[in-house]
Scaffold this motif. Structure first.
Motif, mmCIF file in Angstrom:
data_model
loop_
_atom_site.group_PDB
_atom_site.id
_atom_site.type_symbol
_atom_site.label_atom_id
_atom_site.label_comp_id
_atom_site.label_asym_id
_atom_site.label_seq_id
_atom_site.Cartn_x
_atom_site.Cartn_y
_atom_site.Cartn_z
ATOM 1 N N MET A 1 30.531 2.236 27.942
ATOM 2 C CA MET A 1 30.776 3.159 26.815
ATOM 3 C C MET A 1 30.123 2.408 26.003
ATOM 4 N N LEU A 2 29.506 2.891 24.849
ATOM 5 C CA LEU A 2 28.927 2.283 23.660
ATOM 6 C C LEU A 2 29.934 1.933 22.647
ATOM 7 N N ASN A 3 29.550 0.653 22.073
ATOM 8 C CA ASN A 3 30.502 0.377 21.078
ATOM 9 C C ASN A 3 30.074 1.045 19.626
ATOM 10 N N ILE A 4 30.698 0.917 18.518
ATOM 11 C CA ILE A 4 30.473 1.423 17.340
ATOM 12 C C ILE A 4 29.284 1.318 16.892
ATOM 13 N N SER A 5 28.490 0.043 16.757
ATOM 14 C CA SER A 5 27.398 -0.324 16.313
ATOM 15 C C SER A 5 26.260 0.304 17.151
ATOM 16 N N GLU A 6 26.401 0.441 18.343
ATOM 17 C CA GLU A 6 25.369 0.981 19.166
ATOM 18 C C GLU A 6 25.369 2.359 19.088
ATOM 19 N N ARG A 7 26.416 3.164 18.994
ATOM 20 C CA ARG A 7 26.612 4.482 18.910
ATOM 21 C C ARG A 7 26.052 4.814 17.187
ATOM 22 N N LYS A 8 26.139 4.290 16.147
ATOM 23 C CA LYS A 8 25.671 4.429 14.944
ATOM 24 C C LYS A 8 23.999 4.301 15.169
ATOM 25 N N LEU A 9 23.734 3.388 15.825
ATOM 26 C CA LEU A 9 22.017 3.270 15.975
ATOM 27 C C LEU A 9 21.557 4.032 16.646
ATOM 28 N N LEU A 10 21.969 4.676 17.873
ATOM 29 C CA LEU A 10 21.774 5.802 18.528
ATOM 30 C C LEU A 10 21.734 7.314 17.651
ATOM 31 N N THR A 11 22.738 7.100 16.885
ATOM 32 C CA THR A 11 22.922 8.365 16.003
ATOM 33 C C THR A 11 21.782 8.341 15.097
ATOM 34 N N LEU A 12 21.591 7.461 14.210
ATOM 35 C CA LEU A 12 20.384 7.254 13.167
ATOM 36 C C LEU A 12 18.998 7.511 13.948
ATOM 37 N N ILE A 13 18.895 6.939 15.333
ATOM 38 C CA ILE A 13 17.543 7.437 15.915
ATOM 39 C C ILE A 13 17.437 8.948 16.099
ATOM 40 N N PHE A 14 18.468 9.383 16.556
ATOM 41 C CA PHE A 14 18.496 10.880 16.851
ATOM 42 C C PHE A 14 18.327 11.550 15.661
ATOM 43 N N LEU A 15 18.979 11.247 14.497
ATOM 44 C CA LEU A 15 18.890 11.883 13.222
ATOM 45 C C LEU A 15 17.575 11.689 12.496
ATOM 46 N N ILE A 16 16.962 10.605 12.792
ATOM 47 C CA ILE A 16 15.532 10.344 12.150
ATOM 48 C C ILE A 16 14.687 11.149 13.267
ATOM 49 N N LEU A 17 14.635 11.228 14.555
ATOM 50 C CA LEU A 17 14.054 12.247 15.203
ATOM 51 C C LEU A 17 13.950 13.651 14.825
ATOM 52 N N ILE A 18 15.489 14.178 14.454
ATOM 53 C CA ILE A 18 15.375 15.625 14.226
ATOM 54 C C ILE A 18 14.951 15.645 12.825
ATOM 55 N N VAL A 19 14.873 14.706 11.769
ATOM 56 C CA VAL A 19 14.134 14.845 10.317
ATOM 57 C C VAL A 19 12.573 15.089 10.870
ATOM 58 N N VAL A 20 12.166 14.103 11.494
ATOM 59 C CA VAL A 20 10.569 14.022 11.824
ATOM 60 C C VAL A 20 10.235 15.540 12.381
ATOM 61 N N LEU A 21 11.027 15.707 13.320
ATOM 62 C CA LEU A 21 10.746 17.102 14.086
ATOM 63 C C LEU A 21 10.532 18.269 13.014
ATOM 64 N N GLY A 22 11.723 18.220 12.320
ATOM 65 C CA GLY A 22 11.819 19.235 11.453
ATOM 66 C C GLY A 22 10.774 19.322 10.205
ATOM 67 N N LEU A 23 10.196 18.179 9.820
ATOM 68 C CA LEU A 23 9.099 18.251 8.884
ATOM 69 C C LEU A 23 7.873 18.552 9.927
#
Length: 170
Positions: A1-23
């Motif tokens: 299971m991912l710890n909180i910092s790993e989870r936040k990093l993965l979420t940030l990567i996903f969010l950046i990916l979503i924004v870049v795809l949106g643009l």
């Protein structure tokens, strides 16, 4: 299971990916890209968003379970503490009665120690390791104490002390 910092990093990567795809989708629409290309990119963006949501949903459920387990552990600790308080005088009384009986059997100090270890369920090998003695020596002490107590073995030793404690409603 991912710890909180790993989870936040993965979420940030996903969010950046979503924004870049949106643009990229906006650029593709402005440049007249084919509908199938735009739909594929929208699908990837939706899947990325779902990935983030699933990730956080699992995290929140796991966190809730951990909280429930911690509450349960605390409850069990309280119950154990309460039980120990309630039974402390009983165990002291039983311990004293056992010691009194071992004295009446005129056991040596070693025989008494071994009898108590046998009552706790230790094997001859475990007792020999604890006492830094050979198994043969421990077996000889056991034979002596069984003879002095007029019993046949370990099970009768335990039964002798448990017989009056355990009350069975048959």
């Amino acid at each position: 299971m991912l710890n909180i910092s790993e989870r936040k990093l993965l979420t940030l990567i996903f969010l950046i990916l979503i924004v870049v795809l949106g643009l990229d989708i906006v650029d593709d629409l402005n440049e007249g890209a084919s509908l199938s290309h735009v739909v594929k990119e929208v699908l990837v963006m939706v899947l990325g968003t779902l990935g983030v949501l699933v990730l956080w949903n699992k995290y929140l459920k796991a966190k809730s379970k951990v909280r429930d387990i911690q509450v349960n552990i605390e409850k069990l600790k309280e119950d154990l503490s309460h039980y120990k308080e309630e039974t402390q005088h009983l165990s002291q009384g039983i311990g004293q009665k056992i010691n009194d009986q071992l004295e009446r059997w005129s056991l040596t100090k070693s025989e008494k120690d071994i009898a108590l270890l046998l009552l706790k369920g230790l094997s001859v090998r475990e007792i020999s390791e604890i006492r830094s003695s050979s198994e043969k020596t421990i077996k000889q002490h056991c034979s002596n104490l069984y003879q002095k107590a007029n019993i046949k073995g370990r099970s009768e030793l335990s039964a002798f002390f448990l017989e009056d404690i355990l009350v069975l409603d048959l």
